[in-house]
Design an enzyme around this catalytic site. Structure first.
Site, short mmCIF file in Angstrom:
data_model
loop_
_atom_site.label_atom_id
_atom_site.label_comp_id
_atom_site.label_asym_id
_atom_site.label_seq_id
_atom_site.Cartn_x
_atom_site.Cartn_y
_atom_site.Cartn_z
NE ARG A 54 25.50 24.77 92.54
CZ ARG A 54 26.37 25.68 92.23
NH1 ARG A 54 26.34 25.89 90.92
NH2 ARG A 54 27.01 26.27 93.04
CE LYS A 197 21.36 26.38 94.94
NZ LYS A 197 21.00 27.67 95.74
CB SER A 234 29.52 26.67 101.45
OG SER A 234 29.58 25.44 102.04
CE LYS A 238 22.97 30.53 102.74
NZ LYS A 238 21.75 29.81 102.10
CB THR A 239 21.74 25.99 107.03
OG1 THR A 239 21.67 26.33 105.87
CG2 THR A 239 20.54 25.03 107.48
#
Length: 533
Positions: A54, A197, A234, A238-239
């Site tokens: 991004r 996003k 990051s 989390k994932t």
């Protein structure tokens, strides 16, 4: 191909592919888009070009009297005047009109019909169409027939640059959100995550208007219907930690908490692929198949086997796939109110406990802070841990002041009797370079203990500086791991490093203090008198 009409937008292209099947998008991408290939397991291998992530400094929000007072203007939400927006919009439309074919995706954002948005993506690459068909909730044939006019439109002219000499432009890239026109215009970047996003930013603006909390988090649900949401920047896990074989995944990135419960905004997952392995992340690894988009990965030109350890194109390699590619998933992606709120941090200073319980006010404080730490060696010039703070664990997408989201979180925690936890997946026994990373099996055991209610019956000790409560025991975790000070050989050094981290928290929070409730400010860490003196 359809005879779909886009002339109302000033787009005259005749060949339009609307909500095409996966095989059709594969064929078009492979035939027409340079560098596109099929991996050995059937995923579509694509390149996003010059931009592989991004461009947050190039995001703009159009200033308008209707929304201006609600937006937290500054380095994240940078204003744009209506005239410049129209110049960029015209530039995108002119580019779209030069293309031999256009792709349209009409789909939904939000699994709860009460809050979902109808979104239209207009783009020039089969890769972008497949990506958004993975990331949004695709309508049935009957729903598509009744789709009507969309709530929001994204004009993706990313293959064409913005004009750097246009007023308020800073580069060839521009991502412009116009809340009143209900449009997003993309120029100068083909990184697909900008579309995803862009929609999340819109939901982050709209939902608080309805007293709904939008969250940059993952979520899962147990057999008894108990919901947990996991926040984390990051590298915090989390994932990985939300993919739990004992629980069904609701989603891995973007959710809302309403008066009725929790829902996923997205229809798919956009997982980091760096160092991906079947052993460490089997759910993600096994989701990579026909229909998955693999972005900017390196592969063997003969065998088409992907090397997930190769970051020569970018460290931000990604896999995009529909959420039903995960075996253990809750469809529709809607569940009840969260019972546990888990803030994940990778504390490379090694002073935060691996698990601690927070009050609602402390939860708001840590939510606004959004702390993790970069590890020495990941970037040039970094020789010791670097604290990173991102408000609400997703500052780049938050439209309102962080306090608005923090207030909503505190209200919902109190109203629905949720418990907030801080889980450190980082270092123990010393900072990075001295200590070691907390074992993943211990972190999983602590998350299991939260879900099983095991901490309801153990003793807690209060951390004097941070104020949170640390359990003295946890099933399948050595008790000495739980109290950070006990894991350090050099106790004096521990106190010094801890004091430094407290000071970093305090310094970061200064920019929020005047707009944040007093009880949230008071819930922050206090520097130790013994260390200060």
């Amino acid at each position: 191909m359809t005879t779909f009409d886009l002339t109302k937008y000033g787009i005259e292209v005749k060949e339009i592919h609307r909500n095409s099947s996966v095989p059709v998008l594969y064929e078009l991408g492979l035939r027409l888009e340079e560098g596109t290939a099929i991996s050995d397991v059937g995923a579509l291998l694509v390149y996003s070009g010059e931009k592989t992530g991004r461009s947050p400094k190039d995001k703009r929000v159009v200033r308008h009297p209707d929304s201006e007072k609600n937006i937290d203007w500054g380095p994240i939400n940078i204003g744009l005047d209506e005239h410049t927006y129209m110049v960029n919009r015209e530039r995108a439309l002119d580019y779209l009109n030069t293309r031999p074919r256009i792709y349209v995706v009409d789909a939904f954002a939000g699994w709860d019909p009460k809050y979902r948005l109808k979104v239209r993506i207009i783009c020039t690459r089969a890769y972008h169409a497949l990506f958004m068909q993975n990331m949004l909730i695709m309508p049935t044939a009957a729903e598509l027939e009744q789709f009507g006019e969309p709530d929001y439109v994204i004009f993706n002219g990313g293959g064409f640059p913005a004009n750097r000499y246009t007023s308020e432009m800073t580069s060839k890239t521009s991502v412009d959100v116009n809340l009143e026109a209900k449009e997003v215009v993309i120029l100068g970047t083909q990184y697909a995550g900008e579309m995803k996003k862009g929609i999340f930013s819109i939901m982050n603006y709209l939902m608080p208007l309805e007293e709904v909390l939008p969250m940059h988090c993952s979520a899962n649900v147990g057999e008894e219907g108990d919901v947990s949401i996991l926040f984390g920047l990051s590298g915090t896990g989390k994932t990985t930690l939300s993919a739990d074989p004992k629980r069904k995944l609701i989603g891995d990135d973007e959710h809302c908490w309403t008066d009725d419960g929790t829902f996923n905004i997205e229809g798919g997952c956009y997982a980091k692929a760096i160092n991906l392995s079947e052993e460490n992340e089997p759910d993600i690894y096994n989701a990579i198949r026909f229909g998955t988009v693999l972005e900017n990965v390196v592969y063997d030109k003969k065998t088409r086997k992907v090397d997930y350890t190769d970051t020569s194109i970018t460290q931000n390699t990604r896999a995009s796939y529909p959420i039903n590619f995960i075996d253990n998933v809750q469809i529709p992606c809607i569940a009840g109110h969260p019972e546990n709120i888990i803030f994940l941090t990778c504390d490379a200073f090694g002073v935060l406990p691996p698990v601690s319980k927070l009050t609602p006010e402390q939860a708001s404080y840590h939510f606004i802070s959004g702390y993790t730490a970069k590890v020495a060696g990941t970037e040039m010039g970094i020789t010791e841990p670097q604290a990173t703070f991102s408000a609400c664990f997703g500052a780049a997408f938050m439209m309102w002041h962080p306090n608005r989201y923090a207030e909503l979180l505190a209200e919902k925690i109190k109203k629905h009797h949720a418990t907030a936890w801080l889980v450190n997946t980082g270092w123990t026994g010393g900072a990075h370079g001295v200590g070691s990373r907390i074992k993943l099996k211990y972190t999983r055991a602590m998350i299991d203990a939260i879900h099983n209610g095991d901490f309801d019956h153990v003793n807690f000790v209060k951390d004097e500086e941070f104020g949170f409560m640390i359990p003295e025991s946890c099933p399948n975790v050595p008790s000495e791991v739980l109290i950070p000070r006990n894991t350090w050989e050099d106790k004096e050094r521990y106190e010094q490093v801890k004091d430094k981290l407290v000071a970093l928290f305090n310094e970061n929070f200064k920019k929020f203090e005047k707009d944040v409730n007093e009880e949230i400010v008071d819930a922050g860490p206090k520097r130790s008198l013994s260390v200060e003196s």
